[in-house]
Design a protein around this motif. Structure first.
Motif, PDB file in Angstrom:
ATOM      1  N   LYS A  22       0.884  -1.072   0.010  1.00  0.00           N
ATOM      2  CA  LYS A  22      -0.051  -0.140  -0.105  1.00  0.00           C
ATOM      3  C   LYS A  22       0.784   1.225   0.101  1.00  0.00           C
ATOM      4  O   LYS A  22       0.656   2.158  -0.912  1.00  0.00           O
ATOM      5  CB  LYS A  22      -0.935  -0.070   1.183  1.00  0.00           C
ATOM      6  CG  LYS A  22      -2.040   1.251   1.155  1.00  0.00           C
ATOM      7  CD  LYS A  22      -2.975   0.918   2.381  1.00  0.00           C
ATOM      8  CE  LYS A  22      -4.157   1.851   2.186  1.00  0.00           C
ATOM      9  NZ  LYS A  22      -5.033   1.866   3.287  1.00  0.00           N
ATOM     10  N   ARG A  23       1.860   1.278   1.036  1.00  0.00           N
ATOM     11  CA  ARG A  23       2.890   2.419   0.915  1.00  0.00           C
ATOM     12  C   ARG A  23       3.612   2.569  -0.233  1.00  0.00           C
ATOM     13  O   ARG A  23       3.822   3.756  -0.922  1.00  0.00           O
ATOM     14  CB  ARG A  23       3.654   2.291   2.095  1.00  0.00           C
ATOM     15  CG  ARG A  23       4.472   3.596   2.222  1.00  0.00           C
ATOM     16  CD  ARG A  23       5.533   3.560   3.327  1.00  0.00           C
ATOM     17  NE  ARG A  23       4.550   3.607   4.793  1.00  0.00           N
ATOM     18  CZ  ARG A  23       5.335   3.313   5.829  1.00  0.00           C
ATOM     19  NH1 ARG A  23       6.600   3.318   5.993  1.00  0.00           N
ATOM     20  NH2 ARG A  23       4.426   3.660   6.937  1.00  0.00           N
ATOM     21  N   LEU A  24       4.076   1.509  -0.999  1.00  0.00           N
ATOM     22  CA  LEU A  24       4.678   1.540  -2.210  1.00  0.00           C
ATOM     23  C   LEU A  24       3.570   2.105  -3.230  1.00  0.00           C
ATOM     24  O   LEU A  24       4.241   3.010  -4.519  1.00  0.00           O
ATOM     25  CB  LEU A  24       5.248   0.264  -2.602  1.00  0.00           C
ATOM     26  CG  LEU A  24       6.556  -0.125  -1.900  1.00  0.00           C
ATOM     27  CD1 LEU A  24       7.010  -1.617  -2.478  1.00  0.00           C
ATOM     28  CD2 LEU A  24       7.694   1.033  -2.265  1.00  0.00           C
ATOM     29  N   VAL A  27       3.347   5.885  -2.926  1.00  0.00           N
ATOM     30  CA  VAL A  27       4.767   6.656  -3.323  1.00  0.00           C
ATOM     31  C   VAL A  27       4.837   6.692  -4.872  1.00  0.00           C
ATOM     32  O   VAL A  27       5.112   7.455  -5.371  1.00  0.00           O
ATOM     33  CB  VAL A  27       5.846   5.663  -2.938  1.00  0.00           C
ATOM     34  CG1 VAL A  27       7.283   6.218  -3.303  1.00  0.00           C
ATOM     35  CG2 VAL A  27       5.904   6.174  -1.208  1.00  0.00           C
ATOM     36  N   GLY A  28       4.360   5.520  -5.443  1.00  0.00           N
ATOM     37  CA  GLY A  28       4.259   5.463  -6.833  1.00  0.00           C
ATOM     38  C   GLY A  28       3.295   6.634  -7.530  1.00  0.00           C
ATOM     39  O   GLY A  28       3.650   7.034  -8.520  1.00  0.00           O
ATOM     40  N   SER A  29       2.117   6.489  -7.107  1.00  0.00           N
ATOM     41  CA  SER A  29       1.257   7.382  -7.275  1.00  0.00           C
ATOM     42  C   SER A  29       1.577   8.986  -7.164  1.00  0.00           C
ATOM     43  O   SER A  29       1.301   9.900  -7.982  1.00  0.00           O
ATOM     44  CB  SER A  29      -0.237   7.421  -6.863  1.00  0.00           C
ATOM     45  OG  SER A  29      -0.280   7.498  -5.586  1.00  0.00           O
ATOM     46  N   GLY A  33       2.379  11.359 -10.017  1.00  0.00           N
ATOM     47  CA  GLY A  33       1.651  12.996 -10.143  1.00  0.00           C
ATOM     48  C   GLY A  33       2.881  14.079 -10.277  1.00  0.00           C
ATOM     49  O   GLY A  33       2.323  15.222 -10.920  1.00  0.00           O
ATOM     50  N   ALA A  34       3.817  13.730  -9.523  1.00  0.00           N
ATOM     51  CA  ALA A  34       4.940  15.107  -9.513  1.00  0.00           C
ATOM     52  C   ALA A  34       5.344  14.979 -11.040  1.00  0.00           C
ATOM     53  O   ALA A  34       5.552  16.271 -11.456  1.00  0.00           O
ATOM     54  CB  ALA A  34       5.843  14.736  -8.292  1.00  0.00           C
ATOM     55  N   ILE A  35       5.556  14.283 -11.728  1.00  0.00           N
ATOM     56  CA  ILE A  35       6.263  14.057 -12.949  1.00  0.00           C
ATOM     57  C   ILE A  35       5.303  14.544 -13.830  1.00  0.00           C
ATOM     58  O   ILE A  35       5.493  15.561 -14.760  1.00  0.00           O
ATOM     59  CB  ILE A  35       6.747  12.653 -13.521  1.00  0.00           C
ATOM     60  CG1 ILE A  35       7.994  12.291 -12.432  1.00  0.00           C
ATOM     61  CG2 ILE A  35       6.772  12.554 -14.885  1.00  0.00           C
ATOM     62  CD1 ILE A  35       8.171  10.661 -12.827  1.00  0.00           C
TER      63      ILE A  35
END
Length: 85
Positions: A22-24, A27-29, A33-35
Motif C-alpha cells: 500500500k505504501r509503495l 509513493v508511486g502515485s 503525479g509530480a512528474i
C-alpha cells in the motif's frame, strides 16, 4: 557483470516486506503525479513564451499602421466622462 533478474526480484521482495504494498502504491502515485505536474508546467511555460513572441510581433510598428496603447485611451475616455468642477 551487472544485476541479474534474480537479484532484482530479491531486492523487490525485501522492499515489499519493509514498506508494504500500500505504501509503495502511494509513493508511486505521488511520484507519477509530480512528474505529470512538472511536464504540464514545462509545456505551459513553452506555450507562454510562444504567445509572448506572437504578441510582440503583433505590436511591432509596421509601415502605415498605427500602434496605440489601449490603457492610455481608456484613461483619456475616463477623464472626458468626469464632470468638471
Amino acid at each position: 557483470m551487472g544485476i541479474s533478474i534474480w537479484q532484482l526480484l530479491i531486492i523487490l521482495a525485501i522492499v515489499l516486506v519493509l514498506f508494504g504494498a500500500k505504501r509503495l502504491k502511494n509513493v508511486g502515485s505521488d511520484l507519477g503525479g509530480a512528474i505529470k505536474g512538472f511536464k504540464k508546467a514545462v509545456s505551459e511555460d513553452e506555450n507562454k513564451d510562444k504567445d509572448e513572441k506572437v504578441a510582440e510581433q503583433k505590436l511591432e510598428k509596421k509601415d502605415g499602421e498605427n500602434v496605440f496603447d489601449v490603457k492610455a485611451e481608456e484613461k483619456a475616455e475616463e477623464k472626458k466622462d468626469e464632470p468638471k468642477a
